[in-house]
Scaffold this motif. Structure first.
Motif, short mmCIF file in Angstrom:
data_model
loop_
_atom_site.label_atom_id
_atom_site.label_comp_id
_atom_site.label_asym_id
_atom_site.label_seq_id
_atom_site.Cartn_x
_atom_site.Cartn_y
_atom_site.Cartn_z
N VAL A 147 -3.66 -23.71 43.05
CA VAL A 147 -2.26 -23.87 42.67
C VAL A 147 -1.56 -22.52 42.79
CG1 VAL A 147 -2.81 -23.66 40.21
CG2 VAL A 147 -0.68 -24.76 40.89
N SER A 148 -0.37 -22.53 43.37
CA SER A 148 0.37 -21.30 43.64
C SER A 148 1.19 -20.88 42.43
CB SER A 148 1.29 -21.52 44.84
OG SER A 148 2.23 -20.47 44.93
N LYS A 149 1.27 -19.57 42.20
CA LYS A 149 2.10 -19.08 41.08
C LYS A 149 3.57 -19.37 41.33
CE LYS A 149 2.44 -14.29 42.69
NZ LYS A 149 2.03 -12.89 42.43
N ALA A 150 3.95 -19.62 42.59
CA ALA A 150 5.33 -20.00 42.89
C ALA A 150 5.67 -21.35 42.28
CB ALA A 150 5.55 -20.03 44.40
N ASP A 151 4.65 -22.17 42.10
CA ASP A 151 4.79 -23.47 41.43
C ASP A 151 4.49 -23.24 39.95
OD1 ASP A 151 4.87 -26.11 40.74
OD2 ASP A 151 3.18 -26.74 41.98
N ALA A 152 5.44 -22.58 39.27
CA ALA A 152 5.15 -21.95 37.98
C ALA A 152 4.64 -22.93 36.92
CB ALA A 152 6.39 -21.22 37.47
N ASN A 153 5.26 -24.09 36.79
CA ASN A 153 4.85 -25.02 35.73
C ASN A 153 3.43 -25.54 35.93
OD1 ASN A 153 7.29 -24.64 34.52
ND2 ASN A 153 7.92 -26.78 34.57
N ASN A 154 3.12 -25.94 37.17
CA ASN A 154 1.75 -26.39 37.44
C ASN A 154 0.75 -25.25 37.27
OD1 ASN A 154 1.78 -29.18 38.00
ND2 ASN A 154 2.66 -28.83 40.01
N PHE A 155 1.10 -24.08 37.77
CA PHE A 155 0.22 -22.91 37.68
C PHE A 155 -0.07 -22.56 36.22
CE2 PHE A 155 -0.70 -18.37 37.52
CZ PHE A 155 -1.48 -18.13 38.64
N GLN A 156 0.96 -22.44 35.42
CA GLN A 156 0.78 -22.07 34.03
C GLN A 156 0.02 -23.14 33.25
OE1 GLN A 156 4.48 -20.81 32.18
NE2 GLN A 156 5.06 -19.65 34.00
N ALA A 157 0.40 -24.39 33.44
CA ALA A 157 -0.27 -25.47 32.71
C ALA A 157 -1.75 -25.55 33.11
CB ALA A 157 0.42 -26.81 32.98
N PHE A 158 -2.03 -25.41 34.41
CA PHE A 158 -3.42 -25.45 34.85
C PHE A 158 -4.23 -24.34 34.20
CE2 PHE A 158 -6.71 -23.74 37.70
CZ PHE A 158 -7.59 -24.83 37.71
N TRP A 159 -3.72 -23.11 34.26
CA TRP A 159 -4.52 -21.97 33.78
C TRP A 159 -4.61 -21.91 32.25
CZ3 TRP A 159 -8.14 -19.97 36.47
CH2 TRP A 159 -8.05 -19.92 37.86
N ILE A 160 -3.60 -22.40 31.55
CA ILE A 160 -3.71 -22.46 30.08
C ILE A 160 -4.83 -23.43 29.69
CG2 ILE A 160 -2.57 -23.25 27.96
CD1 ILE A 160 0.09 -22.20 29.26
N ASN A 161 -4.82 -24.63 30.29
CA ASN A 161 -5.88 -25.60 30.00
C ASN A 161 -7.25 -25.10 30.45
OD1 ASN A 161 -4.36 -27.85 28.82
ND2 ASN A 161 -3.43 -28.05 30.83
#
Length: 225
Positions: A54-68
Motif C-alpha cells: 500500500v502506497s503512502k500516497a493512499d494515506a487512509n489505507n496506508f495508515q489504517a493498514f500499518w496501525i492494525n
C-alpha cells in the motif's frame, strides 16, 4: 486485475482484523492466553498482511493498514513469548524482532517511527498504537478502517486526554501526563504550540494555560485479560 487483487487482499485484511479484535479484546485488555492456545486466526491475518503493498500516497489505507499491522504484531510478539509479564521482558521486542508485513521485514519501532510518524505529522498516532502494556492507550475491539480512520483517531485521542492519560489537580494548577507526552514532546509541540494547547484541543474541561505539566511513570505491565 492487479489492483482488484490488491483491493480484495486489503479488504480481507481489514475484515479479518476487525473480527479478530472483536473476538479477543475487551475493555482494552487482550485475551493472550486464549490466542496463545489457538494462533491460527492471528497467523492467517498476518499472512495476508505479508503480501499487501500500500502506497503512502493512499494515506487512509496506508495508515489504517500499518496501525492494525502494528497492533496485531505486538499481540504476535507477546504470544510468541507467552507467558510474559511485560513486552520489555523480551529483549529486542520493539527494535530487533522483525515481522513480515507489507512486503517488508520490519520492526515495531520502524512501523511507528519511519512509516507512520516519519511520513505523517499526526500526534494522534500515539493514542492508537498499542504496545502491549497497561500504560498504552487502550486497544479497541475493532480494526482501524480507512473509511472511519480520522474519526477513530479523533475519538481515541479524546478518550485518552479526558481520561487516564492525564491526572489533573485543579487546586494546585498542576497536571501530570503519560510519559508518552514526554518521550514524543516534539509531536505535541509543533507550530509553536505547548503541550497544554494540544491537550485542550481534545479536552472537554480545558486546562488553564498557567497549569504546570509533569509526567507520571509508565506502567509496562502486560495489558492482559
Amino acid at each position: 486485475m492487479a489492483f482488484e487483487g490488491f483491493s480484495q487482499d486489503l479488504n480481507s485484511f481489514f475484515n479479518k482484523a476487525d473480527a479478530f479484535f472483536k473476538e479477543n479484546v475487551a475493555n482494552g485488555k487482550v485475551a493472550y492466553s486464549k490466542i496463545h492456545a489457538n494462533q491460527n486466526e492471528l497467523n492467517s491475518i498476518l499472512k495476508i498482511a505479508e503480501g499487501i503493498t500500500v502506497s503512502k500516497a493512499d494515506a487512509n489505507n496506508f495508515q489504517a493498514f500499518w496501525i492494525n499491522a502494528y497492533n496485531l504484531s505486538v499481540i504476535k510478539g507477546i504470544v510468541n513469548n507467552y507467558p510474559t509479564n511485560s513486552p520489555l521482558d523480551n529483549k529486542g521486542f520493539f527494535d530487533a524482532t522483525t515481522y513480515s508485513l507489507g512486503g517488508k521485514q520490519i520492526t515495531l519501532n520502524d512501523i511507528e517511527h519511519k512509516l507512520l510518524r516519519g511520513n505523517f505529522k499526526d500526534a494522534r498516532f500515539h493514542f492508537v498504537l498499542v504496545c502491549g502494556a497497561v500504560g498504552c492507550p487502550p486497544l479497541i475491539s475493532k480494526a482501524y478502517l480507512p473509511t472511519t480512520l480520522n474519526a477513530q483517531l479523533e475519538e481515541q485521542t479524546k478518550i485518552a486526554l479526558n481520561g487516564s492519560f492525564l491526572r489533573v489537580n485543579t487546586k494546585k494548577n498542576r497536571v501530570q501526563a503519560s510519559q508518552i507526552m514526554e518521550w514524543y514532546k516534539e509531536d505535541f509541540t509543533r507550530n509553536g504550540k505547548r503541550e497544554i494547547d494540544f491537550i485542550n484541543t481534545f479536552r472537554t474541561e480545558k486546562l488553564d494555560s498557567k497549569f504546570k505539566l509533569s509526567y507520571f511513570p509508565y506502567n509496562w505491565n502486560l495489558n492482559k485479560q
